[in-house]
Design a protein around this motif. Structure first.
Motif, PDB file in Angstrom:
ATOM      1  N   TYR A   2       0.032 -43.248   0.268  1.00 46.61           N
ATOM      2  CA  TYR A   2       0.729 -42.638   1.409  1.00 46.61           C
ATOM      3  C   TYR A   2       2.197 -43.047   1.435  1.00 46.61           C
ATOM      4  CZ  TYR A   2       1.921 -41.910   6.382  1.00 46.61           C
ATOM      5  OH  TYR A   2       2.529 -41.542   7.552  1.00 46.61           O
ATOM      6  N   ALA A   3       2.451 -44.348   1.244  1.00 44.69           N
ATOM      7  CA  ALA A   3       3.828 -44.838   1.247  1.00 44.69           C
ATOM      8  C   ALA A   3       4.621 -44.262   0.080  1.00 44.69           C
ATOM      9  CB  ALA A   3       3.833 -46.366   1.191  1.00 44.69           C
ATOM     10  N   PHE A   4       3.997 -44.232  -1.101  1.00 44.11           N
ATOM     11  CA  PHE A   4       4.685 -43.693  -2.285  1.00 44.11           C
ATOM     12  C   PHE A   4       4.956 -42.205  -2.116  1.00 44.11           C
ATOM     13  CE2 PHE A   4       4.571 -41.646  -6.458  1.00 44.11           C
ATOM     14  CZ  PHE A   4       5.555 -42.353  -7.127  1.00 44.11           C
ATOM     15  N   LEU A   5       3.973 -41.489  -1.609  1.00 43.90           N
ATOM     16  CA  LEU A   5       4.109 -40.038  -1.444  1.00 43.90           C
ATOM     17  C   LEU A   5       5.261 -39.704  -0.502  1.00 43.90           C
ATOM     18  CD1 LEU A   5       2.617 -37.323  -2.183  1.00 43.90           C
ATOM     19  CD2 LEU A   5       1.485 -37.521   0.020  1.00 43.90           C
ATOM     20  N   LEU A   6       5.356 -40.434   0.598  1.00 44.37           N
ATOM     21  CA  LEU A   6       6.379 -40.119   1.593  1.00 44.37           C
ATOM     22  C   LEU A   6       7.776 -40.536   1.158  1.00 44.37           C
ATOM     23  CD1 LEU A   6       4.758 -40.968   5.051  1.00 44.37           C
ATOM     24  CD2 LEU A   6       5.203 -38.718   4.077  1.00 44.37           C
ATOM     25  N   ASN A   7       7.870 -41.680   0.504  1.00 34.46           N
ATOM     26  CA  ASN A   7       9.183 -42.275   0.246  1.00 34.46           C
ATOM     27  C   ASN A   7       9.693 -42.138  -1.176  1.00 34.46           C
ATOM     28  OD1 ASN A   7       9.255 -43.331   2.954  1.00 34.46           O
ATOM     29  ND2 ASN A   7       7.843 -44.941   2.288  1.00 34.46           N
ATOM     30  N   ARG A   8       8.862 -41.707  -2.100  1.00 33.98           N
ATOM     31  CA  ARG A   8       9.288 -41.687  -3.494  1.00 33.98           C
ATOM     32  C   ARG A   8       9.060 -40.353  -4.204  1.00 33.98           C
ATOM     33  NH1 ARG A   8      11.434 -45.498  -1.880  1.00 33.98           N
ATOM     34  NH2 ARG A   8      11.449 -47.641  -2.662  1.00 33.98           N
ATOM     35  N   THR A   9       8.685 -39.322  -3.435  1.00 39.41           N
ATOM     36  CA  THR A   9       8.425 -38.032  -4.082  1.00 39.41           C
ATOM     37  C   THR A   9       9.159 -36.914  -3.343  1.00 39.41           C
ATOM     38  OG1 THR A   9       6.448 -37.513  -2.761  1.00 39.41           O
ATOM     39  CG2 THR A   9       6.120 -38.801  -4.770  1.00 39.41           C
ATOM     40  N   ILE A  10       9.446 -35.853  -4.084  1.00 42.78           N
ATOM     41  CA  ILE A  10      10.069 -34.674  -3.478  1.00 42.78           C
ATOM     42  C   ILE A  10       9.115 -34.038  -2.479  1.00 42.78           C
ATOM     43  CG2 ILE A  10      10.948 -32.360  -3.973  1.00 42.78           C
ATOM     44  CD1 ILE A  10      11.864 -33.385  -6.691  1.00 42.78           C
ATOM     45  N   PHE A  11       7.825 -34.085  -2.800  1.00 42.19           N
ATOM     46  CA  PHE A  11       6.820 -33.518  -1.896  1.00 42.19           C
ATOM     47  C   PHE A  11       6.868 -34.211  -0.536  1.00 42.19           C
ATOM     48  CE2 PHE A  11       2.472 -33.607  -0.149  1.00 42.19           C
ATOM     49  CZ  PHE A  11       2.246 -32.241  -0.019  1.00 42.19           C
ATOM     50  N   GLY A  12       6.942 -35.554  -0.545  1.00 39.68           N
ATOM     51  CA  GLY A  12       7.013 -36.301   0.705  1.00 39.68           C
ATOM     52  C   GLY A  12       8.277 -35.996   1.480  1.00 39.68           C
ATOM     53  N   PHE A  13       9.388 -35.875   0.755  1.00 43.41           N
ATOM     54  CA  PHE A  13      10.644 -35.522   1.417  1.00 43.41           C
ATOM     55  C   PHE A  13      10.546 -34.140   2.055  1.00 43.41           C
ATOM     56  CE2 PHE A  13      14.670 -33.202   1.194  1.00 43.41           C
ATOM     57  CZ  PHE A  13      15.475 -34.003   1.986  1.00 43.41           C
TER      58      PHE A  13
END
Length: 369
Positions: free
Chosen positions: A211-222
């Motif tokens: 969850y943390a990686f997805l939100l803060n380290r991916t274009i998808f999360g952004f």
């Protein structure tokens, strides 16, 4: 104070302030009802001297964390997934039916467990997908649809959990077939305690990291955060709001499907029955709000909520109704909403004063030059 330090301090001020307010209000209620607040709070704190209470808190916090993350994913997209409760119960019931059926006989243990988890995630995602399909295709509010889907899930579970369908009668208990040892996950025994540590509590750790990686380290999360903050600006920049809504809701439902897995595959019952824990989805909403939808904040919120639950029985030893814990939890939730708004306004004021000072300094330098 440095900017990062200020953010940490302001972020902690909300929940800590809410906790203090809840303690004060609870103490006032105890005094009005002629109970000693020091004895009550002392009994709650003393409960954690027992290893089984500590372990029970940890095990329960894992399920709370999963429920809160499922809710938080929707919140990040400005989607209110109120249906986590129905999603995880339906997922747990169908996954338990598969895990206890003869269809799994002969398969290696890790395959059986893996299939059980996958089925739970698929069912949760499917049930959440109904709500998001209604939203993007018909404009139906996800709040209304997920609440209604909770009721439908309850009816579906009740229909399937009956003899002749997916349930078996065992004394006064009605549940799915008991999952054999090959379909369960071993627990971690702790010396001196009859309560083991659920190894599937690690699911919460894995989900939290993803969850943390997805939100803060991916274009998808952004894209999810951008769409949630300003849909019009996100669409103008080329982000598909409908695609993001579908993706966020499906992921939310998949995580919701995992909420009941620690209890199902590590718990003593090893089946889905009428005694299976309910209401975790609604608790997840409160914990997500308390943890501000942040992967780390939710950890502390889940542990706090679970600790309050675990210590509630100790109140009876000092003659205090254990409903005090429910009052504390409700007060915390109410206070945290107010505290967050106060802290937000204070933070905005600080930033405005800093900008004003910086502009004034710049003007002075320009005049001096």
């Amino acid at each position: 104070m440095a900017l990062s330090g200020r953010k940490v301090a302001l972020g902690a001020a909300g929940p800590l302030g809410a906790l203090v307010v809840a303690a004060i209000i609870s103490a006032a209620i105890l005094l009005v009802t002629k109970h000693n607040p020091f004895e009550a709070f002392g009994a709650m704190g003393g409960a954690f001297s027992k290893s089984r209470v500590l372990i029970g808190t940890l095990n329960q916090a894992a399920s709370y964390y999963l429920a809160a993350v499922a809710v938080a994913i929707g919140f990040k997209m400005n989607l209110l997934n109120i249906g986590v409760d129905g999603q995880y119960r339906l997922a747990a019931m169908l996954a338990a039916s598969l895990a206890g059926s003869s269809l799994m006989d002969g398969l290696p243990s890790f395959v059986r467990v893996g299939l059980t988890l996958v089925v739970a995630m698929v069912v949760g995602a499917f049930w959440a997908g109904i709500a998001v399909w209604l939203k993007v295709s018909r404009g139906v509010s996800e709040v209304i649809s997920t609440i209604m889907l909770n009721a439908i899930a309850t009816a579906v579970v009740a229909y399937l959990l009956s003899p002749g369908r997916l349930a078996v009668q065992s004394g006064n208990n009605l549940g799915t077939a008991v999952i054999p040892d090959a379909g369960l996950v071993p627990t971690i025994a702790v010396g001196g305690s009859i309560t083991p540590i659920y190894t599937l509590a690690l699911l919460a750790v894995v989900v939290g990291v993803i969850y943390a990686f997805l939100l803060n380290r991916t274009i998808f999360g952004f894209s999810i955060k951008a769409t949630g903050m300003n849909p019009a600006a996100a669409v103008a920049s080329g982000i598909s709001a409908k695609k993001m809504a579908v993706s966020a809701m499906l992921i939310s439902g998949a995580v919701a499907g995992l909420v009941g897995m620690p209890e199902l595959l590590n718990g003593p019952a090893a089946q889905y029955s009428i005694n299976f824990p309910a209401g975790l989805g609604f608790t997840g909403i409160a914990i997500a709000l308390l943890g501000r939808n942040h992967p780390v904040g939710i950890i502390f919120a889940a542990l706090l909520w679970s600790a309050l639950d675990s210590s509630s029985n100790s109140l009876q030893g000092v003659g205090v109704p254990n409903q005090l814990v429910t009052i504390m939890q409700g007060t915390i939730l109410l206070a945290v909403v107010i505290a967050y708004e106060i802290v937000r306004r204070y933070g905005v004021g600080l930033e405005q004063r800093e900008v004003a000072r910086a502009l004034a300094a710049t003007q002075k330098q320009a005049v001096a030059a």
